[in-house]
Design an enzyme around this catalytic site. Structure first.
Site, PDB file in Angstrom:
ATOM      1  N   LEU A 140     -17.092 -12.563  -0.271  1.00  0.00           N
ATOM      2  CA  LEU A 140     -16.274 -13.042  -1.390  1.00  0.00           C
ATOM      3  C   LEU A 140     -14.798 -13.108  -0.988  1.00  0.00           C
ATOM      4  CD1 LEU A 140     -16.009 -13.700  -4.499  1.00  0.00           C
ATOM      5  CD2 LEU A 140     -15.778 -11.243  -4.873  1.00  0.00           C
ATOM      6  N   THR A 141     -14.276 -11.994  -0.482  1.00  0.00           N
ATOM      7  CA  THR A 141     -12.845 -11.885  -0.200  1.00  0.00           C
ATOM      8  C   THR A 141     -12.409 -12.848   0.902  1.00  0.00           C
ATOM      9  OG1 THR A 141     -12.881  -9.579  -0.858  1.00  0.00           O
ATOM     10  CG2 THR A 141     -11.055 -10.237   0.551  1.00  0.00           C
TER      11      THR A 141
ATOM     12  N   SER B 244      -7.953  -9.505  -4.965  1.00  0.00           N
ATOM     13  CA  SER B 244      -8.098  -9.159  -6.385  1.00  0.00           C
ATOM     14  C   SER B 244      -8.329 -10.410  -7.231  1.00  0.00           C
ATOM     15  CB  SER B 244      -6.841  -8.434  -6.878  1.00  0.00           C
ATOM     16  OG  SER B 244      -6.775  -7.154  -6.290  1.00  0.00           O
TER      17      SER B 244
ATOM     18  N   GLN C 268      -5.452  20.559   1.554  1.00  0.00           N
ATOM     19  CA  GLN C 268      -4.454  21.593   1.236  1.00  0.00           C
ATOM     20  C   GLN C 268      -5.059  22.995   1.386  1.00  0.00           C
ATOM     21  OE1 GLN C 268      -1.553  20.383   0.776  1.00  0.00           O
ATOM     22  NE2 GLN C 268      -0.412  22.251   0.359  1.00  0.00           N
TER      23      GLN C 268
ATOM     24  N   HIS D 182      -7.515  23.828   3.288  1.00  0.00           N
ATOM     25  CA  HIS D 182      -7.733  24.072   4.721  1.00  0.00           C
ATOM     26  C   HIS D 182      -6.425  24.285   5.476  1.00  0.00           C
ATOM     27  CE1 HIS D 182     -11.872  22.699   4.079  1.00  0.00           C
ATOM     28  NE2 HIS D 182     -12.168  23.067   5.303  1.00  0.00           N
ATOM     29  N   GLY D 183      -5.286  23.955   4.859  1.00  0.00           N
ATOM     30  CA  GLY D 183      -3.997  24.130   5.531  1.00  0.00           C
ATOM     31  C   GLY D 183      -3.949  23.336   6.830  1.00  0.00           C
TER      32      GLY D 183
ATOM     33  N   GLU E 282     -14.460  -3.308  -3.711  1.00  0.00           N
ATOM     34  CA  GLU E 282     -15.223  -3.638  -4.929  1.00  0.00           C
ATOM     35  C   GLU E 282     -14.317  -3.564  -6.164  1.00  0.00           C
ATOM     36  OE1 GLU E 282     -19.299  -2.724  -5.121  1.00  0.00           O
ATOM     37  OE2 GLU E 282     -19.518  -2.590  -2.955  1.00  0.00           O
TER      38      GLU E 282
ATOM     39  N   THR F  85      -9.878  -2.945  -6.794  1.00  0.00           N
ATOM     40  CA  THR F  85      -8.939  -1.809  -6.724  1.00  0.00           C
ATOM     41  C   THR F  85      -8.924  -1.065  -8.061  1.00  0.00           C
ATOM     42  OG1 THR F  85      -7.153  -3.205  -7.541  1.00  0.00           O
ATOM     43  CG2 THR F  85      -7.407  -3.074  -5.133  1.00  0.00           C
TER      44      THR F  85
END
Ligand code: COS
Length: 381
Positions: free
Chosen positions: A122-123, A129, A335, A337-338, A362, A364
């Site tokens: 399609l795109t 969009s 975050q 897991h640092g 599919e 945005t």
């Protein structure tokens, strides 16, 4: 399939995810390919035929059963799902929903076994969009149509056997109304596949441009045998596809939460596991609550679709909420897991990159917002 049979498939899929997909994730990421033996196992379980009607050799799953399977498969690296997702989704559902009997007979049995891969074109370089503005043309020539144009970022294009191609048959009509859909086989000499795109994530899943250069197809390739119905077909297919992506987002979020919790229970700082700290607990709890809401929403919308309701608005609600939720959960997982979340020794670094795509393709998040708001306004005007 009855509920017991669906439960058996779900059980087999969960085992397959734990025992085969998760242990091979690093290999898929490093080799940028799904191992052949795993693809064969996916075919044997029936994943390539999940949504193809039973009369054409598939499992004939409805939307709720599909969503449940995709949540499970979604707990492993997203590239695995992508290997069969276009074949059971956007690459076959146009045929299932709007195809002629002859088109169903020609393609669905081979799609259901994974003998051929279905892809959705399609795109275009100039229309993403604004899908209705596409420029690829299909001009009638006797009993044939001749297609010219190019398509962009087409998932599974390098592996595809058949493309559902959207092209303008009415040049007078510049918008969605002038678009028709065609089933074009990949060995057509008028098709060229571009080089595989280098992407931020989803390594192991391939996208590429597809070029149509005087690509001649017989009129039997016109989906459903009707011109100017292609855009509607695309939208109907995407209604289902958006619920599928929402389910995949729930799956990866649940995996990320499990991984973040396991890390937080094991990692010690200030003399105790970091899971004991309330600021870490807040990130875990917010993620759990959001993933739970997303899980419930996608199953509810899927069930309604199975019952025949128009779920365009709800599919967009689910796509919007679930994909944004997966982005937030992935961010918190990094975050928690640092520093370990920023290096590739743990899977969170990869999944953080992988989930970014869910908010883009599919439709945005902004397109989902637009669809939801338009429907809301229409209902009261
Ligand atoms: N089911 C059936 N028909 C639908 C539909 C749906 N879900 N959505 C729209 N249609 C119909 C409309 O009813 C309209 O029909 P009529 O011409 O008979 O009135 C026609 O399709 C055109 O719809 P609309 O006017 O809403 O089209 P727009 O050009 O305004 O586009 C959006 C609408 C933006 C929603 C559409 O272009 C879109 O979804 N864009 C994103 C594309 C996308 O997801 N790309 C990703 C590619 S796949 S990875």
């Amino acid at each position: 399939m009855d509920l017991e049979e669906i439960a058996q498939v779900l059980d087999a899929v969960s085992r397959f995810v734990r025992e085969r997909l998760v242990p091979n994730e690093d290999r898929v990421e490093a080799e940028d390919a799904i191992p052949h033996e795993i693809l064969d196992e996916m075919k044997a379980i029936g994943l390539f035929g999940l949504t193809i009607p039973e009369e054409y050799g598939g499992l004939g799953f409805g939307m709720e059963a599909e969503a449940r399977v995709i949540i499970e498969v979604g707990k492993a690296a997203p590239a695995y799902r992508s290997a069969f997702a276009t074949t059971i989704g956007i690459g076959s559902q146009g045929i299932v929903i709007d195809g002629t009997d002859a088109q169903k007979e020609r393609y669905l049995p081979r799609l259901a076994t994974g003998e051929i891969i279905g892809s959705f074109a399609l795109t275009e370089p100039g229309s993403g969009s604004d899908a209705g503005a596409l420029k690829t043309s299909a001009v009638r020539d006797g009993n044939d149509f001749v297609i010219n144009g190019s398509k962009r970022w087409i998932t599974n294009a390098p592996e595809a056997g058949v493309f559902t191609v959207f092209a303008r048959t009415n040049p007078e009509e510049k918008g969605a109304r002038g678009v028709s859909a065609f089933l074009v086989e990949a060995d057509n000499p008028g098709i060229t596949i571009g080089k595989t795109d280098r992407k931020m994530g989803h390594h192991g899943s391939h996208t590429a441009d597809v070029y149509f250069d005087d690509c001649r197809v017989p009129e039997t390739a016109l989906l459903g045998g009707k011109t100017e119905q292609g855009f509607k077909t695309a939208m109907k297919v995407l209604d289902r596809g958006r619920l599928h992506i929402a389910a995949a987002s729930v799956g990866i979020a649940e995996r990320l939460i499990a991984d973040a919790l396991a890390y937080a229970m094991e990692r010690e700082q200030f003399g105790q596991p970091i899971a004991q700290f309330q600021l870490v607990q807040a990130m875990l709890a917010d993620s759990r609550a959001e993933a739970y809401a997303a899980h419930c929403a996608v199953l509810d919308a899927a069930r309604r679709r199975d019952q025949g309701e128009d779920v365009t608005e709800l599919a967009s609600c689910c796509k919007l909420f679930c994909t944004e939720m997966a982005g937030r959960v992935a961010d918190r997982a990094v975050q928690i897991h640092g520093g370990s979340g920023y290096v590739s020794d743990f899977k969170v670094e990869q999944f953080y990159r992988d989930v970014r795509l869910y908010r883009l393709y599919e439709g945005t998040s902004q397109i989902q917002q637009l669809i939801i708001a338009r429907r809301m306004i229409k209902q009261v005007s």
